[in-house]
Design a protein around this motif. Structure first.
Motif, PDB file in Angstrom:
ATOM      1  N   GLY A 114      -4.897   3.799   8.629  1.00 50.70           N
ATOM      2  CA  GLY A 114      -4.926   5.136   8.057  1.00 50.70           C
ATOM      3  C   GLY A 114      -6.265   5.818   8.209  1.00 50.70           C
ATOM      4  N   ARG A 165      -4.904   6.830   0.470  1.00 51.23           N
ATOM      5  CA  ARG A 165      -4.296   5.513   0.288  1.00 51.23           C
ATOM      6  C   ARG A 165      -4.469   5.043  -1.150  1.00 51.23           C
ATOM      7  N   GLU A 220       0.835  -1.195   0.000  1.00 47.85           N
ATOM      8  CA  GLU A 220       0.000   0.000   0.000  1.00 47.85           C
ATOM      9  C   GLU A 220       0.875   1.252   0.000  1.00 47.85           C
ATOM     10  N   TRP A 276      -6.236   6.913  -5.894  1.00 44.12           N
ATOM     11  CA  TRP A 276      -6.107   7.244  -4.473  1.00 44.12           C
ATOM     12  C   TRP A 276      -7.483   7.535  -3.888  1.00 44.12           C
ATOM     13  N   TYR A 286       0.668   5.467   1.039  1.00 40.37           N
ATOM     14  CA  TYR A 286      -0.093   6.462   1.794  1.00 40.37           C
ATOM     15  C   TYR A 286       0.501   7.849   1.554  1.00 40.37           C
TER      16      TYR A 286
END
Length: 371
Positions: A248, A204, A192, A212, A194
């Motif tokens: 997140g 993310r 992943e 995103w 971020y």
């Protein structure tokens, strides 16, 4: 109540992670302040203690080489320091020929990479002794450099442009543009990616930076640092406060470093392993015919796929004229997976379901729908 440090004091947070043993040893976080003091936390950022000093007051990146104790720090003005003992002692090893360094990383082969705010990329193959220019990116507001999955590199601008390199930083291609004006950091966790903004939003990407989605936000307007710590993410505010998250989406403030003007961002997870930890080539993708096929009514069909290694998979549906008529979001697949799909509304006819992995594999299967 969380203790706050004046916003004008803290410039960035340097955090590093030492992998704990199998019995669950606590991770270690590091912070480098503009006075040259080196601070460490062994309880997830709740409390901090000084561990050493370094004659560098403008650090922008910290990364580990062959081991967790083999640490490198790069300053904005270009000076690179190395510590062979986990930060207890430091020595200058070389100079990046730039005065606006904004990102720093170490590759699997041990080479050091630096990104400047104005887009120059420099590489060192001799442990930081000398640096040579390897690429030049357009734009003049680059703020972050991160290693990605499958040996890739990613960089971001303050205004949200994301670029990717698949050849160690020699060539770069734009893969996305986020609608932000204050990006502060980009970071990988597993497969992943971020991105953190100064105002606390967290986006993310599950498909190697192509798309995103904003997944969370923190109640702060001074965010400056983001790192991974095992399965968790760690973020820092300009005020010195530290927050943690498992996904997140939701964040918990855990403490703050008890010092002003913290400058560096990095991790002491060993980077120069000599081999990539991800597959060197795209995982093999196999499909089974949908069941039932044809699909009658609105119940849809079950699709089954398998991968030789974990990857993200996106499914798109096309008609016989090649027009996109439906799509599913990218999903993480570890091995095998099955799902029922009944996209609406679709007319009776024959379609092609195309499966695309994040690492580039493509496979298609014919699917007939009868209404």
């Amino acid at each position: 109540m969380r203790r706050r440090i004046p916003w004008w004091a803290v410039l960035a947070l340097g955090i590093a992670w030492s992998v704990g043993s199998a019995n669950g040893d606590a991770a270690t976080l590091f912070g480098l302040v503009d006075t040259g003091e080196f601070y460490a936390s062994s309880d997830g950022g709740a409390t901090w203690s000084a561990t050493g000093t370094i004659p560098l007051h403008d650090a922008v990146g910290l990364a580990a080489g062959a081991s967790a104790t083999d640490l490198y720090i790069a300053g904005r003005s270009g000076t690179v320091y190395r510590s062979p003992d986990g930060g207890s002692s430091w020595a200058a090893v070389g100079v990046i020929p730039a005065s606006d360094v904004s990102g720093f990383a170490i590759q699997y082969d041990g080479s050091l990479l630096a990104l400047t705010e104005t887009g120059s990329v420099y590489r060192s193959a001799d442990q930081g002794a000398t640096f040579a220019a390897s690429a030049s990116l357009s734009a003049s507001n680059w703020v972050g450099l991160a290693r990605g999955p499958l040996g890739r590199l990613y960089a971001c601008t303050r205004t949200g442009e994301i670029v990717e390199s698949q050849d160690g930083g020699s060539t770069w291609a734009t893969v996305a543009a986020l609608a932000v004006s204050n990006a502060a950091a980009i970071r990988r966790r597993g497969s992943e990616l971020y991105l953190l903004t100064e105002t606390g939003e967290v986006a993310r990407s599950l498909d190697y930076g192509r798309t995103w989605l904003t997944v969370g936000a923190m109640a702060s307007s001074e965010m400056v640092g983001l790192v991974e710590m095992g399965s968790s993410l760690i973020a820092a505010a300009r005020t010195g406060e530290v927050a943690t998250s498992s996904s997140g989406a939701s964040w918990t403030w855990v403490g703050s470093i008890n010092q002003l003007s913290v400058m560096a961002l990095g991790t002491d997870t060993p980077q120069a392993t000599g081999v990539e930890s991800e597959p060197a080539s795209a995982p093999r993708l196999a499909l089974r015919p949908p069941s039932p096929n044809p699909s009658f009514g609105a119940s849809g069909s079950i699709f089954s796929i398998s991968l030789s290694a974990p990857d993200f998979v996106r499914v798109s549906l096309y008609d016989l004229a090649g027009r996109l008529v439906a799509a599913r979001p990218a999903e993480w697949v570890a091995g095998s997976a099955s799902f029922r799909w009944a996209p609406e509304p679709l007319a009776t006819g024959t379609y092609f379901a195309r499966f695309t992995t994040g690492s580039g594999r493509v496979a298609s299967v014919k699917w007939t729908i009868v209404r």
